[in-house]
Write a protein that holds these residues in place. Sequence first.
Motif, PDB file in Angstrom:
ATOM      1  N   ALA A  27     -29.661  96.681  50.234  1.00 59.55           N
ATOM      2  CA  ALA A  27     -30.686  97.810  49.253  1.00 59.55           C
ATOM      3  C   ALA A  27     -32.046  97.273  49.249  1.00 59.55           C
ATOM      4  N   GLU A  28     -32.154  95.949  48.863  1.00 59.17           N
ATOM      5  CA  GLU A  28     -33.334  95.367  48.552  1.00 59.17           C
ATOM      6  C   GLU A  28     -34.104  95.128  49.746  1.00 59.17           C
ATOM      7  N   ASP A  29     -33.679  94.606  50.787  1.00 61.02           N
ATOM      8  CA  ASP A  29     -34.095  94.638  52.086  1.00 61.02           C
ATOM      9  C   ASP A  29     -34.659  95.807  52.783  1.00 61.02           C
ATOM     10  N   ASN A  30     -33.938  96.997  52.625  1.00 58.98           N
ATOM     11  CA  ASN A  30     -34.326  98.239  53.096  1.00 58.98           C
ATOM     12  C   ASN A  30     -35.100  99.062  52.253  1.00 58.98           C
ATOM     13  N   HIS A  31     -35.588  98.442  51.177  1.00 64.85           N
ATOM     14  CA  HIS A  31     -36.711  99.201  50.264  1.00 64.85           C
ATOM     15  C   HIS A  31     -36.011 100.356  49.445  1.00 64.85           C
ATOM     16  N   TRP A  32     -34.767 100.285  49.030  1.00 69.61           N
ATOM     17  CA  TRP A  32     -34.106 101.060  48.103  1.00 69.61           C
ATOM     18  C   TRP A  32     -34.586 100.887  46.685  1.00 69.61           C
ATOM     19  N   ALA A  33     -34.893 101.768  45.768  1.00 68.44           N
ATOM     20  CA  ALA A  33     -35.626 101.390  44.515  1.00 68.44           C
ATOM     21  C   ALA A  33     -34.264 101.077  43.691  1.00 68.44           C
ATOM     22  N   GLY A  34     -33.041 101.704  43.907  1.00 63.19           N
ATOM     23  CA  GLY A  34     -32.010 101.476  43.036  1.00 63.19           C
ATOM     24  C   GLY A  34     -30.539 102.034  43.563  1.00 63.19           C
ATOM     25  N   VAL A  35     -29.536 101.774  43.036  1.00 63.03           N
ATOM     26  CA  VAL A  35     -28.165 102.394  43.190  1.00 63.03           C
ATOM     27  C   VAL A  35     -27.545 102.648  41.924  1.00 63.03           C
ATOM     28  N   VAL A  36     -27.150 103.899  41.909  1.00 64.46           N
ATOM     29  CA  VAL A  36     -26.474 104.303  40.457  1.00 64.46           C
ATOM     30  C   VAL A  36     -24.955 104.258  40.932  1.00 64.46           C
ATOM     31  N   VAL A  37     -23.836 103.678  40.201  1.00 65.63           N
ATOM     32  CA  VAL A  37     -22.722 103.754  40.731  1.00 65.63           C
ATOM     33  C   VAL A  37     -21.856 104.448  39.789  1.00 65.63           C
ATOM     34  N   TYR A  38     -21.146 105.416  39.804  1.00 67.24           N
ATOM     35  CA  TYR A  38     -20.316 106.092  38.734  1.00 67.24           C
ATOM     36  C   TYR A  38     -18.857 105.454  39.352  1.00 67.24           C
ATOM     37  N   GLY A  39     -18.693 104.106  39.046  1.00 64.86           N
ATOM     38  CA  GLY A  39     -17.466 103.481  39.537  1.00 64.86           C
ATOM     39  C   GLY A  39     -18.064 101.927  39.142  1.00 64.86           C
ATOM     40  N   CYS A  40     -17.276 100.843  39.842  1.00 69.99           N
ATOM     41  CA  CYS A  40     -17.547  99.378  39.536  1.00 69.99           C
ATOM     42  C   CYS A  40     -18.445  98.845  40.696  1.00 69.99           C
ATOM     43  N   VAL A  41     -18.964  97.531  40.341  1.00 69.95           N
ATOM     44  CA  VAL A  41     -19.566  96.903  41.272  1.00 69.95           C
ATOM     45  C   VAL A  41     -18.830  95.230  41.291  1.00 69.95           C
ATOM     46  N   ARG A  42     -19.093  94.383  42.145  1.00 67.83           N
ATOM     47  CA  ARG A  42     -18.797  92.918  41.868  1.00 67.83           C
ATOM     48  C   ARG A  42     -19.781  92.135  42.605  1.00 67.83           C
ATOM     49  N   VAL A  86     -29.689  98.337  39.738  1.00 63.88           N
ATOM     50  CA  VAL A  86     -28.269  98.734  39.861  1.00 63.88           C
ATOM     51  C   VAL A  86     -27.473  98.914  38.527  1.00 63.88           C
ATOM     52  N   LYS A  87     -27.297 100.381  38.516  1.00 62.02           N
ATOM     53  CA  LYS A  87     -26.464 100.634  37.277  1.00 62.02           C
ATOM     54  C   LYS A  87     -25.136 101.000  37.442  1.00 62.02           C
ATOM     55  N   ALA A  88     -24.050 100.682  36.655  1.00 66.22           N
ATOM     56  CA  ALA A  88     -22.783 101.005  37.148  1.00 66.22           C
ATOM     57  C   ALA A  88     -21.821 100.794  36.038  1.00 66.22           C
ATOM     58  N   LEU A  89     -20.588 101.388  35.884  1.00 69.86           N
ATOM     59  CA  LEU A  89     -19.919 101.555  34.612  1.00 69.86           C
ATOM     60  C   LEU A  89     -19.352 100.074  34.300  1.00 69.86           C
ATOM     61  N   ALA A  90     -18.790  99.107  35.267  1.00 71.62           N
ATOM     62  CA  ALA A  90     -18.593  97.868  34.973  1.00 71.62           C
ATOM     63  C   ALA A  90     -18.361  96.957  36.201  1.00 71.62           C
ATOM     64  N   ALA A  91     -17.978  95.721  36.114  1.00 70.42           N
ATOM     65  CA  ALA A  91     -17.635  94.723  37.053  1.00 70.42           C
ATOM     66  C   ALA A  91     -16.275  94.516  37.357  1.00 70.42           C
ATOM     67  N   HIS A  92     -15.786  94.718  38.605  1.00 71.47           N
ATOM     68  CA  HIS A  92     -14.494  94.563  38.861  1.00 71.47           C
ATOM     69  C   HIS A  92     -14.355  93.782  40.163  1.00 71.47           C
ATOM     70  N   PRO A  93     -13.351  92.497  40.379  1.00 74.30           N
ATOM     71  CA  PRO A  93     -13.564  91.670  41.405  1.00 74.30           C
ATOM     72  C   PRO A  93     -12.874  92.131  42.757  1.00 74.30           C
ATOM     73  N   LEU A  94     -12.250  93.036  42.793  1.00 75.43           N
ATOM     74  CA  LEU A  94     -11.594  93.937  44.074  1.00 75.43           C
ATOM     75  C   LEU A  94     -12.361  94.387  44.708  1.00 75.43           C
ATOM     76  N   LYS A  95     -12.525  94.319  46.138  1.00 73.05           N
ATOM     77  CA  LYS A  95     -13.169  95.056  47.146  1.00 73.05           C
ATOM     78  C   LYS A  95     -12.527  96.426  47.264  1.00 73.05           C
TER      79      LYS A  95
END
Length: 160
Positions: free
Chosen positions: A82-97, A109-118
């Motif tokens: 996202a950074e390299d391709n010039h996205w301003a941000g990502v909003v995830v109605y879900g989780c990130v890791r 980056v905005k998301a609900l929570a962190a979760h370790p599982l891909k």
Amino acid sequence: MSHPVTDLCDAHSDKIQVAEPMFADFGGEMAFSGRIHTLKCFEDNSFVRSELEQPGEGRVLVVDGGGSMRCALLGGNLAKLAEDNHWAGVVVYGCVRDVEEIEACAVGVKALAAHPLKSRKQNIGELGLSVRFAGVEFREGDYLYADADGMITATQALEL
């Protein structure tokens, strides 16, 4: 981003939608804004990757992950894309890791929570739909503004 979300709310309360305060900040940029590009997927981030590989042109990818708390839809590698391709941000109605890796990227980056599982990789998702969560309808091409105070959308660019 040119103006704080609170000031935009004050000046344009009749033209905006305000997202319910359910998101945490994970990216290296706390404040971000841009045109909305929507993606709907559930526990499968194949389309998240394919979209972030494209030129972002300052847009915000809004991912409706159904609010799943069972796996992550965005990790450090995708945040770097996202950074390299010039996205301003990502909003995830879900989780990130890979939270520390995401924090190191100059992208919001905005998301609900962190979760370790891909997530799964089954190439399932839909692009360009209006999606609804957090009390807001996110429409392709509308504008999103986000900072530490919250997130709003508008059908046109906002100025003070």
